[in-house]
Design an enzyme around this catalytic site. Structure first.
Site, mmCIF file in Angstrom:
data_model
loop_
_atom_site.group_PDB
_atom_site.id
_atom_site.type_symbol
_atom_site.label_atom_id
_atom_site.label_comp_id
_atom_site.label_asym_id
_atom_site.label_seq_id
_atom_site.Cartn_x
_atom_site.Cartn_y
_atom_site.Cartn_z
ATOM 1 N N ARG A 1 6.609 33.447 -0.564
ATOM 2 C CA ARG A 1 6.958 32.974 0.771
ATOM 3 C C ARG A 1 7.580 34.076 1.633
ATOM 4 O O ARG A 1 7.699 33.938 2.836
ATOM 5 C CB ARG A 1 7.928 31.783 0.625
ATOM 6 C CG ARG A 1 8.544 31.231 1.875
ATOM 7 C CD ARG A 1 7.489 30.694 2.838
ATOM 8 N NE ARG A 1 8.132 30.211 4.049
ATOM 9 C CZ ARG A 1 8.612 30.975 5.013
ATOM 10 N NH1 ARG A 1 8.548 32.296 4.888
ATOM 11 N NH2 ARG A 1 9.173 30.450 6.076
ATOM 12 N N LYS A 2 8.021 35.142 0.991
ATOM 13 C CA LYS A 2 8.651 36.258 1.707
ATOM 14 C C LYS A 2 9.711 35.776 2.682
ATOM 15 O O LYS A 2 9.653 36.043 3.887
ATOM 16 C CB LYS A 2 7.608 37.118 2.418
ATOM 17 C CG LYS A 2 6.611 37.755 1.462
ATOM 18 C CD LYS A 2 5.694 38.741 2.146
ATOM 19 C CE LYS A 2 4.797 39.486 1.185
ATOM 20 N NZ LYS A 2 3.739 38.658 0.571
#
Ligand code: 5BU
Length: 457
Positions: free
Chosen positions: A284-285
């Site tokens: 998801r960073k």
């Protein structure tokens, strides 16, 4: 000024310190040399320049380079005295991938003598030599003011560079002892410290409990393969997972690219994870402030915290991101993006180092780092700076080197594994194959073979 006088002056100005110091590598050292302040003491500066000029005046070179910041003003004076051109690598430009920029005038084939203040390991010297060599400048000799270990000379010799040093640690200790400026117990402590390998002695320290869980599964499944299942339809997703799930140690998802996502997706994914025995890493960073990532992680449509074993995070917003994600949550942690695989990305050495500093402070939140590099040596160098025993995951991996047309850069499985990767992250290399199962097996076997060989060495 002779060398002993120079050492006594250094001690007086506070450049030689005894105590407990955390080095860049994370190792705790009982002594520290800080030559940055020398420029403010004209007499000491003149002294060291005089000693350096004496040392190098008969060597063969066309240019002098100083490594910023500490050695640059010193090298400038040496170059001026010897009437030689000065060059240096601009530090701020030295971001990973883009390479440093050489400032100053030179010609291809010029021989350059490189001056630095200190050497512990040869790593940063080799890095700067490689940069000069990329620009066509020849490097053979390094001159340092203080040699604080034997490792540096060994590292440089392996790469055919010569190291010349003005003074050694032992000479400093002898001089201080002669003048009653150091106790015997301190000398013993320092000698004991330097007789141990200088490579990061923190490496065996377990800093994050989840690293062991991942390592155990790597061994149990004999797989270092992480599949990046970047497809947009549930049907494709599970069809591929059916064929590949038993080959992988971890599945990397981008949950927000699934077009027909519904409430059945996650329970089904979890069933696969259990049956085929892999971890789930949601890529998801996370990058926002703590309060926002807390919502992004736990709420919304995907409720990532409920099902992902691990998530990826940038630390651009500082440690608050990690607190927002994991405070009051047991058994979850992140893989932090300390370097990226895409061309022209803005991560530089300094940013990477700051990521490691945060990891050192909050080991409970970080299971590993995601990183990339120019080649195996560059990745090894990156990994050697990890603060503890964090895992290294390398994306941008295919069977052949290359790139896509949107900036992704690929290394080979061998580059990544020889660089010290614990896992390789492979997407299109497997997904675009006509037989994803046999392709995944190929990646897995290749990586595992190298991993086993390297763990034995
Ligand atoms: P590829 O198809 O093997 O190029 O996919 C690579 C995957 O890894 C893709 O999901 C990216 O989002 C992810 N990735 C990457 O390529 N490079 C990085 O630095 C990071 C993640 Br972090």
């Amino acid at each position: 000024m002779n060398k002993s006088e120079f050492i006594l002056k250094l001690k007086k100005t506070g450049a030689i310190k005894f105590g407990e110091f955390t080095l860049k590598s994370g190792v705790i050292s009982p002594f520290y040399f800080d030559l940055r302040g020398v420029i403010s003491y004209p007499e000491v500066l003149d002294g060291v320049v005089e000693l350096l000029v004496e040392k190098v005046k008969n060597m063969e070179f066309d240019l002098i380079a100083g490594i910023p910041y500490t050695a640059l003003p010193i090298a400038t004076l040496v170059a001026s005295k010897l009437n030689k051109p000065l060059i240096y690598i601009r530090k701020e430009e030295k971001s990973y991938g883009s390479g440093g920029k050489v400032i100053g005038k030179f010609q291809k084939g010029n021989k350059c003598l490189v001056i630095d203040d200190l050497i512990t390991t040869g790593a940063s010297k080799i890095e700067s030599a490689e940069e000069f060599e990329r620009q066509g400048i020849k490097v053979k000799d390094f001159v340092v003011i203080i040699d604080r270990s034997i490792q540096g000379k060994i590292d440089l010799a392996k790469r055919n560079y010569r190291l010349h040093s003005l003074i050694s640690l032992n000479f400093i200790l002898e001089t201080l002892e002669k003048h009653n400026l150091i106790s015997n117990s301190k000398i013993l402590e320092i000698q004991n410290f330097t007789s141990k390998p200088t490579k990061n002695s923190n490496k065996n320290k377990v800093t994050n409990q989840l690293t062991k869980k991942v390592k155990d599964k790597i061994h149990q499944k004999q797989s270092n393969l992480i599949l990046s299942l970047d497809v947009t339809k549930q049907q494709d997703f599970f069809e591929i997972l059916d064929k590949v799930g038993d080959q992988i140690v971890m599945l990397k998802t981008h949950i927000d690219i699934i077009t027909d996502f519904d409430e059945k997706f996650i329970p089904k994914l979890l069933k696969y994870a259990k049956k085929q025995n892999f971890f789930i890493l949601e890529d998801r960073k996370f990058a926002d402030i703590g309060n926002t990532v807390n919502y992004q992680y736990k709420e919304g449509v995907y409720k990532i915290a409920d099902w992902a074993d691990f998530v990826t995070a940038h630390l651009i917003a500082g440690a608050g991101t990690l607190h927002g994600l994991f405070d009051n949550l047991e058994g979850k942690s992140a893989f932090v993006l300390a370097r990226m695989s895409s061309q022209g990305n803005l991560i530089n050495e300094n940013y990477t180092r700051k990521c490691f500093e945060i990891a050192r402070q909050f080991p409970q939140f970080i299971t590993g780092f995601i990183g990339h590099g120019k080649n195996a040596i560059d990745i090894q160098r990156f990994k050697s700076k990890f603060p503890g025993n964090e895992l290294l995951l390398v994306p941008g991996v295919k069977l052949k080197r290359g790139h896509d047309n949107l900036g992704q850069q690929y290394l080979t499985v061998k580059d990544a594994m020889d660089g010290g990767a614990d896992c390789i992250i492979v997407g299109r290399g497997i997904l675009k194959s006509s037989n994803p199962r046999s392709e995944a097996k190929l990646y897995r076997d290749l990586a595992w073979k190298i991993y086993q060989k390297n763990s034995k060495e």
